[in-house]
Design a protein around this motif. Structure first.
Motif, mmCIF file in Angstrom:
data_model
loop_
_atom_site.group_PDB
_atom_site.id
_atom_site.type_symbol
_atom_site.label_atom_id
_atom_site.label_comp_id
_atom_site.label_asym_id
_atom_site.label_seq_id
_atom_site.Cartn_x
_atom_site.Cartn_y
_atom_site.Cartn_z
ATOM 1 N N ILE A 1 -1.607 -6.030 -5.169
ATOM 2 C CA ILE A 1 -2.863 -5.583 -4.561
ATOM 3 C C ILE A 1 -2.531 -4.453 -3.603
ATOM 4 C CG2 ILE A 1 -4.846 -6.234 -3.158
ATOM 5 C CD1 ILE A 1 -4.299 -9.146 -3.937
ATOM 6 N N THR B 1 -9.638 -0.709 -3.023
ATOM 7 C CA THR B 1 -8.577 -1.708 -3.202
ATOM 8 C C THR B 1 -8.402 -1.900 -4.697
ATOM 9 O OG1 THR B 1 -9.202 -2.827 -1.163
ATOM 10 C CG2 THR B 1 -7.845 -4.065 -2.712
ATOM 11 N N ASP C 1 0.843 -1.204 0.000
ATOM 12 C CA ASP C 1 0.000 0.000 0.000
ATOM 13 C C ASP C 1 0.874 1.248 0.000
ATOM 14 O OD1 ASP C 1 -2.271 -1.441 2.470
ATOM 15 O OD2 ASP C 1 -2.105 -1.769 0.303
ATOM 16 N N LYS D 1 -4.212 -1.042 -1.247
ATOM 17 C CA LYS D 1 -5.410 -0.336 -0.825
ATOM 18 C C LYS D 1 -5.051 1.070 -0.377
ATOM 19 C CE LYS D 1 -5.763 -1.419 4.074
ATOM 20 N NZ LYS D 1 -4.377 -1.887 4.300
ATOM 21 N N SER E 1 -7.980 6.882 -3.786
ATOM 22 C CA SER E 1 -9.362 6.658 -4.217
ATOM 23 C C SER E 1 -9.744 7.685 -5.272
ATOM 24 C CB SER E 1 -10.324 6.776 -3.039
ATOM 25 O OG SER E 1 -9.951 5.928 -1.997
#
Lengths: 495, 486, 383
Positions: free
Chosen positions: C143, C135, B435, C145, C160
């Motif tokens: 992957i 995500t 992330d 998020k 986002s």
């Protein structure tokens, strides 16, 4: 006992105990200590920019959580947007001074740039006592940092303090000033703007000098009486401070003050021998000088045996309420100063405290819309921020029939007078004065009143510069006087 | 010649006298923002007044590989404006003109140093205001609001700063000037505005902002409601939201916070209340009236004591004064404090507050709670006395445990103060390495040389040009001794 | 550009999706995503991908918490289904999403990736503000998020928002957390002839939920205002609007509400609210001048769809003329791009014009997808 006034101060009045019995050993020590500190470098603190005499208190400094809420309240931050000229920044510099001496030019510059308006004290959510901090720091600058100022500025400050705290010396100026004004030389000089080119300070001094009025005598004791002259029972016996600038340039304000107090049932005692209260000195960090003036006032008014000591100048009242702190280290005066300080009231405060009894007459002569007189009340910093006196003047004005109070935008921001600030920092003071004048003019008031002679000088000049010659200014008490005497405001409005 | 001198040489001829600060005493006053525990004296301070000056300074920094940090009013609470010891601090508070207010377009164009509340005050006569209202709005700057994506008490209903920005001018980390967006509400392409808002000064410096102004509501009502406990108040909040009401603001303070506020500003909150709610309703007058009845009813359902409805602006101001000065006010009941900014799902308010009490007890510190009850954004104020041995460590432990608590509830480590330098070490607790690496891809797009506010947000900088998925083993920067993994 | 059909895959979990993309990355295959196919005709078609991923297998609701006003769902879930779920809590999901897209099966991922918006822009936070967390699967299968599932969060960059409206070119949206809104008890509509009244309503204090302007070719514009809330409030405010605007009358939800006008070409124009009446007037004049039908429909907040042309006509030239005209405006005041067009027309018009910040967008694309494998050519500006 040695003193610095050179004989022009008023110590013939209240007799010091030492007059008859000679100085006590303690007094001799104190006196010589005083002499010594003036002549020798005071003992410094290790690694610090400050000496041992009242350095800024670290515990007060640590109250500051660095939140920044003081920034928008500070006039110099409003002008320049610089952290180092904000209360938060100045506190930081004080901390820096405590940790890393010696005092340097940057510290002096930014401490000197502070107006001492205390707007930050009002704005601070953490309750930082910046007023105590800056007072202590100013004293430190006077003793340890003067060499960082220009010779011209030091010279100017000395000259100011040789003149302003001495009413007799001020009075001596009146004659030439009257001539200067009456012969039209004053308007010539102003039109030519020559002083502005020579020195902004001179220009300011010239600009703010009010027209010399005829002399007004204030009796030493006056008994309470109605507007018509009938005797009234005594509600209180009050002393009155004449002030230095006030008594010389605005004697009618003192006369109005005494009259209003009389009409509200006060016996007013005005010791002729009174001198300067020391406010200008204290606010400028000239601690010794201020303390001496304070002692004289304590002597003078103590022997007058009054219930209250009424002051019609915000700057003076604010300092006199601090006499206990100022003289805390003097065993001969500490307690007496505390007693006297407890009696000090601004004239608006005492009038509200006593409660109105004299009838209020309308002041408007069909001036303004629906016959109401529109009055803008300007909060002097040393009334609102320093003394917390905001409501009493408004309450008193509200009691006058036919009067509408117009709020001034950014009321909490200083007009730029700030003691001697408009003389030593004329450009900044002028900018602040202009902003204040703009805000006052926007109220479309018929009259502007305030409770401090310094503000009165500054605001009057700023309005004149703006072309608002026709907007008259006055002291709050003058308007109240006009109502109580029934004379109406036409005199004030025709200024 | 060292690199700072080189930068100085480039910019000095083009800036006004007094714009550059080299004096060490003066530089020191800029060493921290609103979070005084994180301090670094900048090598150079430059106060700018135009986009051109910012671009000039940044270009010079870029040329000589010198880091730079932008600072607004210096009121941030995460150390976002903490300077770099070998860098330039670019001060935007002197770039503070409102360039245009256009009520018909519902837009204003401002320089970043404009103070938030001043903008609203200027727009008020036309019937508009700037909706994001952080508690520090009387002093914080619009540029700072953009950098942190500031919220404020009214953000549940009105959104964050990012919802109120339609255009801006960016000086990139290379010193180029890019204009993004404008007056129109939507622009095609990637949401650059959305990415820049909240980027904490790490993607360049914003030098002009076009904001959306909001129409002043027909009616505003502020209620102050006292409750016996935070639980009761929390349940009342749940009910109010379930009733379909979206209050303009719904704030809660616990007993300790009330005590501090009372001492500071004498707001006259209900005596002896375990918690107070400050609820603000705004909108058409009829809506406000209907909603007010529902709010009071739901509050009474949970044992509300005193219900005070502000009758005029002065009273409204006083009610808010208590809430808005809460942080600084705790300075009166404690020598030191740490303010946190965790977020939890609102429905978990009750259990979380209990857990916070428990943590406080276990660590031997007091915690005052002030929070945006409507959106679950907590501001626990961990009170301690730094002069007593071990207290600072205990306070930091408590602070960290509270953040972990928020994360375990599915929340966030920061709702509005930003990560800055203060919470960078917590980022790995909220996000995986992937992330964080992915977010930093963005950074590599804007600032591959890591000059724009370096060291903020991410504990470990990502080498640009590197794929996001890292193989196991030591990070190259760690091996080079240039970074430390928390 | 290859003419061969893409290989179709249908993962059923995020893990599977990641593996597929990772493998494609290793093979150097281009990848595109299929949700509900409701926006296939919007934006130029881009390059035919080597791998086409059908997202309908990722359609689970992961979390639904009405008390916290949030729902977390996988990207392949249909908006229509998610709306039903939200309704069980008496709440609304993406209330301003275009109805025709919902009807034709738009998925959550598609909604976010195309950032489509309908009425209800006012008083509610728009789509980009209600995506709380996301995500994504990146070009190489990672992957990642961003954000979270709480309504308030500023930890890290707002990816986002970066992904919203990215048309699948920066990453494949796998799941998202959406903020929900309480359902209004009542709605009211007011019709006002002309477009001039719209600004006044926007600037009033009745707090409208939507102010839409619709103008059919050759006809006068109509402004339709929607208010919502408690029944008493709706009644009072519709009355206020009617009283304040001559010719106004109360009405119902128009048939065209939240639906795109059918025309060969749709131009999306976003304009400063102050210039809305001017835009409407200019479109009418332009229509007269070129003798070609132009439909206008959109929000007085300043986002409009211009439908150019009629069926069985070639709209290319008219589209060019309209675009050129609109682009004489300062792009800070108005920006216009082609949203939808017949295949032949894409190459004949300047679809994008001058997009502010495009250089930065290209850099971002290069960083996220250095090999250009994700939906190549499908994004804004041909990214």
């Amino acid at each position: 006992m040695s003193c610095e006034c050179g004989g022009a101060g008023g110590c013939q009045g209240g007799a010091a105990p030492s007059e008859t019995t000679g100085p006590t050993p303690a007094e001799v020590t104190m006196a010589s200590a005083g002499q010594a500190t003036m002549q020798m470098a005071p003992p410094a603190i290790d690694h610090s920019a400050f000496d041992v005499f009242n350095p800024p208190d670290p515990s007060l400094i640590s109250d500051c959580v660095h939140c920044g809420f003081c920034l928008p309240a500070c006039p110099t931050y409003q002008l320049w947007g610089r952290e180092e000229d904000s209360p938060r920044g100045r506190i930081y510099l004080m901390q820096e001074g405590l940790e890393n001496g010696p005092m340097n030019a940057a510290m002096v510059e930014h401490f000197d740039a502070c107006l001492g308006c205390m707007a930050c004290v009002t704005a601070c959510p953490s309750g930082v006592q910046y007023d105590k901090l800056i007072e202590a720091t100013r004293g430190q600058v006077e003793r340890n940092g003067k060499h960082h100022r220009s010779r011209a500025e030091n010279g100017l400050r000395e000259a100011i303090f040789q003149l302003f705290p001495y009413p007799d010396r001020l009075k001596a100026l009146l004659g030439p000033l009257k001539l200067y004004q009456r012969t039209g030389l004053s308007s010539l000089v102003r039109k030519s703007k020559i002083l502005e080119r020579l020195s902004p300070t001179l220009a300011t001094m010239e600009a703010i000098a009010p027209p010399v009025t005829r002399n007004v005598t204030i009796p030493e004791v006056s008994l309470p009486r109605t507007a018509e002259g009938q005797a009234l029972p005594v509600r209180s016996r009050v002393g009155m401070l004449l002030g230095c600038v006030q008594r010389t340039f605005y004697p009618q304000v003192n006369a109005a003050t005494a009259r209003v107090l009389n009409m509200e049932g006060c016996e007013v005692v005005v010791p002729k021998s009174q001198g300067c209260c020391g406010a200008l000195s204290v606010h400028a960090g000239r601690a010794e000088e201020g303390e001496d003036f304070a002692r004289r006032i304590v002597d003078t008014f103590e022997s007058a045996e009054v219930d209250y000591l009424v002051v019609n100048s915000a700057g003076c009242g604010s300092t006199m309420k601090e006499y206990a702190d100022i003289l805390a280290n003097d065993p001969l005066y500490a307690d007496r100063a505390e007693v006297l300080a407890g009696k000090v009231r601004d004239v608006t405060e005492i009038l509200v405290e006593l409660g109105p009894e004299a009838p209020r007459h309308p002041v408007a002569d069909a001036a303004g819309t629906n016959g109401d007189l529109r009055v803008a009340y300007h909060d002097a910093c040393h009334l609102s921020h320093a003394q917390g006196v905001r409501n009493p003047p408004r309450e008193l004005l509200g009691q006058i029939p036919g009067l509408e109070i117009a709020p001034i935008r950014d009321a909490d921001t200083c007009c730029g007078s700030a003691g001697i600030y408009n003389l030593v920092r004329p450009e900044a003071a002028r900018e602040l004065g202009d902003k204040k004048a703009t805000n006052i003019a926007a109220t479309k008031a018929d009259l502007v009143v305030t409770g401090n002679p310094g503000c009165l000088l500054q605001v009057t000049d700023a309005l004149r510069r703006r072309g608002e010659d026709t907007l008259p200014t006055a002291h709050t008490i003058e308007l109240l006087d006009a109502s109580l005497t029934g004379a109406g405001a036409s005199d004030l409005l025709s200024r | 010649m060292n690199r700072i001198d080189a930068v100085l040489g480039r910019i000095e001829p083009h800036l006004a006298a007094g714009a550059i600060v080299t004096d060490e005493t003066e530089r020191r006053t800029y060493e921290c923002d609103g979070l005084a525990v994180h301090k670094t004296v900048p090598a150079l301070v430059v106060r700018v007044t135009s986009t051109a000056e910012v671009a000039l300074t940044v270009r010079a920094c870029h040329e000589f590989d010198v880091p730079f940090v932008a600072r607004g009013s210096g009121t941030g609470l995460s150390g976002g404006a903490q300077p770099h010891a070998e860098g330039v601090l670019i001060v935007m508070s002197t770039m503070r003109d409102i360039l245009d207010i256009d009520p018909l377009a519902q837009r204003a164009i401002v320089q970043p140093g404009v103070i938030n509340l001043n903008l609203s005050n200027e727009a008020n006569p036309d019937g508009y205001y700037f909706a994001p209202d952080p508690s520090s709005q009387s002093v914080c700057s619009i540029g700072g609001n953009v950098a942190e994506n500031s919220g404020g008490a009214h953000c549940l209903k009105y959104g964050f700063t990012t919802n109120h920005v339609t255009g801006l001018t960016l000086v990139t980390a290379q010193g180029e000037i890019v204009e993004i967006g404008g007056d129109a509400p939507e622009y095609p392409g990637f949401d650059l505005l959305g990415v820049l808002c909240g980027s904490e000064g790490t993607l360049g410096i914003v030098t002009e902002v076009t904001v959306r102004l909001t129409r002043l509501p027909e009616a505003v009502e502020t209620l102050l409601i006292g409750f016996e406990s935070t639980d009761a108040a929390g349940q009342a909040v749940s009910d109010i939201i379930s009733a379909g009401i979206m209050p303009a603001a719904i704030e809660m303070m616990d007993a300790l916070a009330i005590e501090a506020a009372e001492k500071a500003v004498a707001c006259n909150y209900p005596q002896g209340a375990g918690a107070v709610l400050v609820v603000e309703l705004d909108g058409p007058a009829i809506d406000v009236e209907l909603e007010r009845e529902t709010v009071i009813a739901r509050a009474r359902d949970h044992g509300a004591g005193e219900v005070r409805v502000a009758v005029d602006d002065a009273e409204r101001g006083l009610i808010w004064k208590g809430r808005k000065s809460a942080f600084a006010a705790v300075g009166r009941i404690s020598p030191d404090y740490i303010v946190q900014d965790g977020v939890i799902p609102r429905s978990r308010l009750g259990p979380v507050l209990s857990s916070i009490s428990r943590i406080a007890e276990e660590c031997g510190v007091r915690v005052a709670n002030v929070f945006h009850a409507g959106d679950g954004n907590l501001h626990p104020l961990v009170l301690f006395d730094g002069s007593k041995e071990g207290q600072t460590e205990l306070a930091e432990t408590a602070s960290g445990r509270i953040l972990d608590l928020c994360l375990s509830e599915g929340g966030s480590i920061t709702g509005e103060h930003g990560v800055g330098s203060d919470k960078a070490k917590f980022m790995p607790r909220m996000f995986t390495n992937e992330d964080l690496d992915t977010m930093q891809i963005l950074r590599c797009a804007f600032d591959p040389d890591h000059l724009s506010n370096p060291g903020k947000i991410f504990p470990t900088p990502r080498l640009c040009g590197e794929p996001p998925r890292r193989t196991s083993g030591e990070h190259p920067l760690q091996a080079a001794g240039k970074a430390e993994l928390f | 550009m290859t003419q061969t059909l893409p290989r179709l895959v249908r993962p059923e979990s995020i893990g599977e999706l990641s593996e597929l993309v990772s493998q494609a990355h290793a093979d150097g295959r281009t990848v595109a995503v299929y949700g509900g196919g409701s926006a296939l005709d919007d934006h130029p078609p881009g390059d035919t991908p080597s791998l086409l991923i059908d997202m309908s297998g990722l359609n689970r609701v992961i979390e639904h918490s009405p008390g916290d006003l949030i729902m977390v769902a996988e990207a392949g879930a249909r908006i229509a289904d998610l709306k039903d779920v939200a309704e069980t809590g008496d709440q609304e999901l993406l209330s301003d999403f275009p109805a025709d897209r919902v009807d034709s099966g738009s998925t959550l991922g598609g909604a976010i990736a195309t950032r489509a918006v309908g009425p209800r822009r006012i008083g509610r936070l728009p789509l980009r503000e209600v995506v709380l967390g996301i995500t994504v699967v990146l070009a190489d299968g990672t992957i990642a998020k961003a954000g979270g599932k709480v309504v308030k969060n500023v930890a890290g960059y707002d990816l986002s928002k970066l992904m919203t409206g990215s048309w699948g070119t920066l990453g494949i949206i796998a799941s998202a957390a959406i903020r929900l809104y309480p359902k209004a008890q009542a709605q009211g509509f007011v019709e006002i002839p002309g477009a001039e009244a719209a600004l006044g309503v926007l600037g009033s204090q009745v707090a409208p939920a939507a102010v839409e302007i619709d103008r059919s070719p050759g006809a006068q514009a109509t402004t339709v205002v929607m208010v919502e809330g408690l029944p008493e409030s709706v009644e009072s405010r519709t009355r206020q609007i009617i009283e304040a605007n001559p010719g106004a009358k109360s009405g119902f939800e128009p048939s065209w509400w939240a639906r795109r006008a059918q025309a060969p070409v749709t131009i999306r124009a976003s304009v400063s609210p102050a210039l809305v009446p001017e835009l409407v007037a200019q479109i009418a004049r332009l229509e007269d001048a070129i003798g070609y039908p132009i439909q206008l429909r959109g929000s007085a907040m300043g986002v409009f769809d211009l439908g150019v042309g009629a069926p069985d006509t070639d709209p290319a030239i008219a589209t060019r003329v309209v675009l050129e005209h609109l682009r004489t405006w300062d792009r800070k005041q108005l920006i216009a791009t082609v949203l939808c067009a017949p295949p032949a027309v894409w190459d004949e018009v300047d679809v994008w014009g001058d997009i502010p910040g495009f250089g930065l967008m290209r850099t971002i694309k290069d960083q996220f997808d250095p090999d250009g494998l994700l939906s190549p050519g499908r994004g804004t500006g041909g990214l």
